[in-house]
Design a protein around this motif. Structure first.
Motif, PDB file in Angstrom:
ATOM      1  N   LEU A 289       0.852  -1.186   0.000  1.00 45.03           N
ATOM      2  CA  LEU A 289       0.000   0.000   0.000  1.00 45.03           C
ATOM      3  C   LEU A 289       0.890   1.239   0.000  1.00 45.03           C
ATOM      4  CD1 LEU A 289      -3.041   0.873   0.196  1.00 45.03           C
ATOM      5  CD2 LEU A 289      -2.597   1.266   2.628  1.00 45.03           C
ATOM      6  N   TYR A 290       0.837   2.009  -1.090  1.00 42.47           N
ATOM      7  CA  TYR A 290       1.578   3.267  -1.184  1.00 42.47           C
ATOM      8  C   TYR A 290       0.696   4.401  -0.670  1.00 42.47           C
ATOM      9  CZ  TYR A 290       5.247   1.023  -3.921  1.00 42.47           C
ATOM     10  OH  TYR A 290       6.289   0.225  -4.322  1.00 42.47           O
ATOM     11  N   ILE A 291       1.298   5.324   0.057  1.00 45.55           N
ATOM     12  CA  ILE A 291       0.541   6.380   0.729  1.00 45.55           C
ATOM     13  C   ILE A 291       1.214   7.725   0.481  1.00 45.55           C
ATOM     14  CG2 ILE A 291      -0.319   7.220   2.954  1.00 45.55           C
ATOM     15  CD1 ILE A 291      -0.029   4.285   3.957  1.00 45.55           C
ATOM     16  N   THR A 292       0.453   8.697  -0.013  1.00 39.02           N
ATOM     17  CA  THR A 292       0.970  10.052  -0.211  1.00 39.02           C
ATOM     18  C   THR A 292       0.547  10.939   0.955  1.00 39.02           C
ATOM     19  OG1 THR A 292      -0.966  10.762  -1.491  1.00 39.02           O
ATOM     20  CG2 THR A 292       0.892   9.810  -2.717  1.00 39.02           C
ATOM     21  N   THR A 293       1.331  11.993   1.175  1.00 43.01           N
ATOM     22  CA  THR A 293       1.061  12.911   2.284  1.00 43.01           C
ATOM     23  C   THR A 293       1.310  14.349   1.844  1.00 43.01           C
ATOM     24  OG1 THR A 293       3.336  12.774   3.136  1.00 43.01           O
ATOM     25  CG2 THR A 293       1.760  11.145   3.964  1.00 43.01           C
ATOM     26  N   ALA A 294       0.910  15.286   2.690  1.00 46.41           N
ATOM     27  CA  ALA A 294       1.091  16.716   2.409  1.00 46.41           C
ATOM     28  C   ALA A 294       1.913  17.376   3.510  1.00 46.41           C
ATOM     29  CB  ALA A 294      -0.270  17.402   2.281  1.00 46.41           C
ATOM     30  N   ARG A 295       2.567  18.470   3.153  1.00 48.24           N
ATOM     31  CA  ARG A 295       3.442  19.166   4.089  1.00 48.24           C
ATOM     32  C   ARG A 295       2.655  19.829   5.213  1.00 48.24           C
ATOM     33  NH1 ARG A 295       8.303  18.517   5.193  1.00 48.24           N
ATOM     34  NH2 ARG A 295       8.840  20.706   5.426  1.00 48.24           N
ATOM     35  N   ARG A 296       3.280  19.825   6.398  1.00 46.71           N
ATOM     36  CA  ARG A 296       2.773  20.576   7.531  1.00 46.71           C
ATOM     37  C   ARG A 296       3.948  20.976   8.403  1.00 46.71           C
ATOM     38  NH1 ARG A 296      -2.050  18.890  11.804  1.00 46.71           N
ATOM     39  NH2 ARG A 296      -2.406  21.009  12.549  1.00 46.71           N
ATOM     40  N   GLU A 297       3.880  22.184   8.920  1.00 41.48           N
ATOM     41  CA  GLU A 297       4.973  22.676   9.773  1.00 41.48           C
ATOM     42  C   GLU A 297       5.217  21.738  10.947  1.00 41.48           C
ATOM     43  OE1 GLU A 297       5.828  26.886  11.118  1.00 41.48           O
ATOM     44  OE2 GLU A 297       4.086  27.224   9.815  1.00 41.48           O
ATOM     45  N   ASN A 298       6.474  21.609  11.312  1.00 43.11           N
ATOM     46  CA  ASN A 298       6.904  20.792  12.462  1.00 43.11           C
ATOM     47  C   ASN A 298       6.689  19.291  12.250  1.00 43.11           C
ATOM     48  OD1 ASN A 298       7.555  23.200  13.899  1.00 43.11           O
ATOM     49  ND2 ASN A 298       5.395  23.416  14.444  1.00 43.11           N
ATOM     50  N   GLU A 299       6.463  18.881  10.982  1.00 46.50           N
ATOM     51  CA  GLU A 299       6.386  17.462  10.639  1.00 46.50           C
ATOM     52  C   GLU A 299       7.396  17.201   9.516  1.00 46.50           C
ATOM     53  OE1 GLU A 299       1.618  16.818  11.690  1.00 46.50           O
ATOM     54  OE2 GLU A 299       2.352  16.474   9.643  1.00 46.50           O
ATOM     55  N   PRO A 300       8.645  16.930   9.871  1.00 45.72           N
ATOM     56  CA  PRO A 300       9.724  16.836   8.881  1.00 45.72           C
ATOM     57  C   PRO A 300       9.488  15.833   7.759  1.00 45.72           C
ATOM     58  CG  PRO A 300      10.624  16.891  11.097  1.00 45.72           C
ATOM     59  CD  PRO A 300       9.143  16.743  11.245  1.00 45.72           C
ATOM     60  N   ASP A 301       8.768  14.752   8.033  1.00 43.55           N
ATOM     61  CA  ASP A 301       8.543  13.733   6.999  1.00 43.55           C
ATOM     62  C   ASP A 301       7.275  13.968   6.187  1.00 43.55           C
ATOM     63  OD1 ASP A 301      10.846  12.377   7.755  1.00 43.55           O
ATOM     64  OD2 ASP A 301       9.778  11.140   9.225  1.00 43.55           O
ATOM     65  N   SER A 302       6.533  15.007   6.504  1.00 43.86           N
ATOM     66  CA  SER A 302       5.284  15.262   5.782  1.00 43.86           C
ATOM     67  C   SER A 302       5.575  15.659   4.335  1.00 43.86           C
ATOM     68  CB  SER A 302       4.478  16.364   6.487  1.00 43.86           C
ATOM     69  OG  SER A 302       5.219  17.574   6.539  1.00 43.86           O
ATOM     70  N   GLY A 303       4.703  15.234   3.446  1.00 46.43           N
ATOM     71  CA  GLY A 303       4.906  15.451   2.019  1.00 46.43           C
ATOM     72  C   GLY A 303       5.646  14.323   1.347  1.00 46.43           C
ATOM     73  N   SER A 304       6.082  13.347   2.119  1.00 43.32           N
ATOM     74  CA  SER A 304       6.851  12.222   1.595  1.00 43.32           C
ATOM     75  C   SER A 304       5.951  11.064   1.184  1.00 43.32           C
ATOM     76  CB  SER A 304       7.859  11.749   2.645  1.00 43.32           C
ATOM     77  OG  SER A 304       8.802  12.754   2.943  1.00 43.32           O
ATOM     78  N   LEU A 305       6.582  10.061   0.586  1.00 43.27           N
ATOM     79  CA  LEU A 305       5.887   8.861   0.142  1.00 43.27           C
ATOM     80  C   LEU A 305       6.144   7.737   1.137  1.00 43.27           C
ATOM     81  CD1 LEU A 305       4.209   7.688  -2.243  1.00 43.27           C
ATOM     82  CD2 LEU A 305       6.393   7.018  -3.287  1.00 43.27           C
ATOM     83  N   PHE A 306       5.066   7.063   1.549  1.00 39.44           N
ATOM     84  CA  PHE A 306       5.139   5.981   2.532  1.00 39.44           C
ATOM     85  C   PHE A 306       4.609   4.685   1.915  1.00 39.44           C
ATOM     86  CE2 PHE A 306       5.306   9.772   5.022  1.00 39.44           C
ATOM     87  CZ  PHE A 306       6.005   9.455   6.182  1.00 39.44           C
ATOM     88  N   LYS A 307       4.879   3.585   2.626  1.00 35.57           N
ATOM     89  CA  LYS A 307       4.462   2.284   2.111  1.00 35.57           C
ATOM     90  C   LYS A 307       4.281   1.300   3.264  1.00 35.57           C
ATOM     91  CE  LYS A 307       6.537  -1.392  -0.793  1.00 35.57           C
ATOM     92  NZ  LYS A 307       7.631  -1.659  -1.762  1.00 35.57           N
ATOM     93  N   TYR A 308       3.301   0.413   3.102  1.00 31.99           N
ATOM     94  CA  TYR A 308       3.179  -0.732   4.012  1.00 31.99           C
ATOM     95  C   TYR A 308       3.041  -1.990   3.179  1.00 31.99           C
ATOM     96  CZ  TYR A 308       1.997  -3.942   7.675  1.00 31.99           C
ATOM     97  OH  TYR A 308       2.028  -5.028   8.515  1.00 31.99           O
TER      98      TYR A 308
END
Length: 324
Positions: A289-308
């Motif tokens: 499962l690939y997961i996209t995200t969006a940027r948010r302040e104080n969340e360094p990994d936000s906006g990155s691509l994740f997977k399970y």
């Protein structure tokens, strides 16, 4: 005296029955809760997109297509090489699907655009949206190869002025319905009789009867409703068992639901990220499962691509391509 004993006997009996039923109900609820599995996604590519969205796996190219809406970019992620190729777009994209001729169809604010990643050529093929302050948002192809795409307002319109459109294989467009705020999460049931749709601010997944031949929907009703603890439902996909997978904006997770029982079955937590935007099954066996995200302040990994990666038999269904 005998009458009082008789009454006391039944009072005690009813009390025992009531306590037994209460205990049984608690046991059932505990069992149901224990069946909700919780797993944790892994960061696989630190892209830091402003608004990552629109993930879709190509079963022919073996890559993940996704976009950065605010960054006006198309991404092509290759898991074999861990490379994420970037293409700059002319305006805000909403989603991307693949065409059967190998090109891509991108819903860009200035039109539904065909793009050839090899020649870098863009061509506007259709533009059904006529509302100036709307842009295209989520969209997918139906099993018959037609492209369905929603719009959303760039303002807080009241009443809502966005719509759901269908782009036929000849690029002729039709409006399915309007009165939409933020159109998201389109999927069709495995047997092609139901259409599921999210209008994010309503906090609902709606279910409709789907006519595959005509490409029409009817009998719209609520299927699954979320409380605010889940955040807002965003992108959605479906697995090969017909279960729905929902990304939760400000919810930091993807959840799996049964549209028949309305039960929550599984939660995929995205660590240290709150704005989870879309999800798609990928890899050769469709068990990731690939997961996209969006940027948010104080969340360094936000906006990155994740997977399970699933190892228990859960797998997705191949994404449909546009046949025009």
């Amino acid at each position: 005296m005998k009458k009082n004993r008789f009454i006391n006997f039944f009072v005690i009996l009813f009390t025992i029955i009531f306590l037994f039923q209460s205990f049984y109900k608690m046991e059932i609820e505990a069992l149901e809760n224990s069946e909700v599995e919780n797993v944790r996604a892994t960061l696989i590519y630190p892209q830091h997109a402003i608004l990552g969205e629109g993930s879709i796996w190509s079963d022919t190219d073996r890559v993940l297509y996704w976009i950065d809406i605010e960054g006006k970019k198309l991404f092509i992620y290759n898991p074999k090489t861990n490379c994420n190729q970037e293409f700059q777009l002319s305006d805000l994209p909403g989603t991307v699907v693949q065409r059967t001729n190998g090109e891509l169809l991108i819903a860009i604010r200035n039109g539904i655009t065909s793009f050839n990643p090899h020649t870098k050529e863009f061509k506007v093929m259709s533009h059904p949206n006529t509302v100036t302050n709307n842009r295209y948002n989520d969209g997918k192809c139906d099993p018959q190869g037609r492209f369905w795409v929603s719009t959303m307002s760039l303002e807080d319109d009241n009443p809502p002025k966005a719509s759901l459109f269908k782009i036929n294989r000849d690029f002729h467009s039709e409006k399915i319905f309007d009165g939409v705020r933020i159109g998201n999460g389109l999927v069709w049931s495995i047997d092609q009789t139901k259409f599921y749709y999210i209008d994010t601010p309503t906090l609902n997944i709606d279910e409709m009867d789907y006519n595959a031949a005509s490409g029409t929907v009817s009998n719209r009703r609520h299927c699954i409703s979320f409380d605010h603890n889940f955040g807002h439902p965003d992108g959605m996909t479906i697995d090969n068992e017909g279960k729905l997978w929902v990304a939760h904006w400000e919810g930091g997770r993807v959840t799996r639901w049964c549209p028949i029982t309305k039960k929550l079955l599984l939660t995929v937590t995205v660590p240290n990220v709150s704005r989870v935007t879309s999800c798609a099954f990928g890899d050769d066996d469709l068990q990731s499962l690939y997961i996209t995200t969006a940027r948010r302040e104080n969340e360094p990994d936000s906006g990155s691509l994740f997977k399970y990666r699933f190892t228990n038999g859960i797998r997705g269904s191949p994404a449909f391509k546009f046949q025009g």
